[in-house]
Scaffold this motif. Structure first.
Motif, short mmCIF file in Angstrom:
data_model
loop_
_atom_site.label_atom_id
_atom_site.label_comp_id
_atom_site.label_asym_id
_atom_site.label_seq_id
_atom_site.Cartn_x
_atom_site.Cartn_y
_atom_site.Cartn_z
N VAL A 217 40.88 34.96 19.17
CA VAL A 217 42.54 35.21 18.90
C VAL A 217 42.74 35.38 17.59
CG1 VAL A 217 44.61 33.72 19.36
CG2 VAL A 217 42.88 33.51 20.86
N PRO A 218 42.86 36.40 17.15
CA PRO A 218 43.01 36.64 15.38
C PRO A 218 44.45 36.07 15.29
CG PRO A 218 42.33 38.62 16.62
CD PRO A 218 42.56 37.58 17.61
N VAL A 219 44.55 35.47 14.16
CA VAL A 219 45.96 34.67 13.79
C VAL A 219 46.92 35.51 12.79
CG1 VAL A 219 44.81 32.49 13.88
CG2 VAL A 219 44.72 33.59 11.51
N ALA A 220 46.23 36.82 12.48
CA ALA A 220 47.31 37.55 11.72
C ALA A 220 48.05 38.89 12.30
CB ALA A 220 46.50 37.93 10.39
N GLU A 221 47.53 38.99 13.49
CA GLU A 221 47.96 40.25 14.16
C GLU A 221 49.29 40.24 14.59
OE1 GLU A 221 45.20 41.58 17.23
OE2 GLU A 221 44.10 42.85 15.77
N GLU A 222 50.01 41.32 14.76
CA GLU A 222 51.45 41.32 15.13
C GLU A 222 51.65 41.12 16.42
OE1 GLU A 222 55.18 44.45 15.37
OE2 GLU A 222 53.19 45.15 14.07
N ILE A 223 50.83 41.55 17.33
CA ILE A 223 50.87 41.11 18.70
C ILE A 223 49.92 40.16 19.16
CG2 ILE A 223 50.32 42.15 21.27
CD1 ILE A 223 50.96 44.93 20.06
N PRO A 224 50.26 38.82 19.71
CA PRO A 224 49.59 37.77 19.91
C PRO A 224 48.78 38.02 21.41
CG PRO A 224 51.85 37.16 20.56
CD PRO A 224 52.00 38.56 19.69
N GLY A 225 47.41 38.06 20.83
CA GLY A 225 46.56 38.39 22.06
C GLY A 225 45.25 37.74 21.93
N CYS A 226 44.27 37.80 22.95
CA CYS A 226 42.96 37.32 23.08
C CYS A 226 42.18 38.42 23.11
CB CYS A 226 42.76 36.15 24.07
SG CYS A 226 41.34 35.39 24.27
#
Length: 285
Positions: free
Chosen positions: A98-107
């Motif tokens: 789960v990247p914490v800096a991406e615009e779209i929250p995703g896994c």
């Protein structure tokens, strides 16, 4: 070959991003840093303590200032779907990122065929080397740690086929844990393992519970580099390894240089626990 999927945490839509050549670590480095967890499957569609892995993802994200609540049902279905489409082997190694800096929250769901240590390493014991190194946030399983260690991780592990792990040692000389495992030592019938400044692994917790129920005393205190000549046995634990005997550290034999009786007993007890504890990743309705 690694299969890559993406679960949008807002819409719960699952997207197939295809397959890529490389390892989980190599492909993880291509994504922004974030919270991650890695586990293996059993009998294809079974896993061990999957809820604990979800909780660790959420905990790591929280420690990085990113609050998430993972949709369990959708994520389990996503893992099941990724494994079904992988079509590569009976068992798999799965990483959730789960990247914490991406615009779209995703896994991201990364799946590759499971590779475990060769049988002879369990029978004869593996080797380890040490390096002065500690985690910035010990309780956080952050992919930033992979970025931090990539420069030496594979190179040093390729020095000899029996070298299976790099053990992290703090400036006080205490052996804390491995890059991807937890470390245990046996001295005078007692089992020692670091109780703080480490990432408490899921497999470690199961081994500790199993070992204590069997009556083995555990001291949550790390041994030091200087103690290596006085311990009788050592082993590491991780999802893909289970319980792996360590019989040499930094060219120094542990005990008589062979897996010890206590280590072998704990390994058998762990295997029995796994048989009882594994659960379906997703219940098909």
């Amino acid at each position: 070959m690694v299969s890559i999927w993406f679960l949008d945490l807002r819409t719960l839509q699952l997207k197939n991003l295809g397959q890529r050549e490389g390892t989980l670590d190599a492909i993880t480095l291509e994504f922004p840093p974030g919270a991650y967890t890695t586990f293996r499957t059993f009998r294809g569609y079974y896993a061990l303590a999957l809820e604990t892995h979800f909780q660790r993802l959420e905990r790591t994200a929280f420690l990085q200032g990113y609050s998430i609540s993972l949709p369990r049902e959708a994520l389990r279905l996503g893992i099941y779907t990724a494994i079904t489409h992988a079509g590569m082997s009976e068992n798999y190694r799965v990483r959730l990122l789960v990247p914490v800096a991406e615009e779209i929250p995703g896994c991201y769901i990364l799946v590759e065929p499971l590779a475990v240590p060769a049988d002879w390493l369990f029978q004869e014991g593996a080797w380890a080397i040490t390096r002065i190194l500690t985690r910035h946030q010990p309780e956080a399983k952050s992919s930033q740690f992979i970025h931090q260690t990539v420069s030496f991780r594979e190179q040093e592990l390729k020095q000899h086929p029996r070298i299976n792990e790099i053990l992290m040692v703090n400036v006080q000389g205490e052996i804390l844990e491995g890059l991807s495992s937890n470390f245990f030592a046996v001295k005078k019938g007692q089992i020692f393992t670091a109780g703080k400044d480490i990432l408490p692994g899921v497999t470690r917790s199961i081994v500790i519970n199993t070992t204590q129920r069997a009556g083995f005393p555990i001291l949550f205190c790390p041994i030091t580099i200087n103690d290596l000549g006085t311990i009788e046995e050592a082993f590491i634990t991780s999802s893909s390894r289970g319980v792996l005997p360590i019989v040499r550290v930094d060219k120094r034999d542990i005990g008589n240089g062979y897996p010890g009786l206590i280590t072998q007993t704990i390994a058998r007890l762990y295997d029995l626990s796994v048989d009882r504890m594994i659960e379906p990743i997703y219940l098909v309705r």
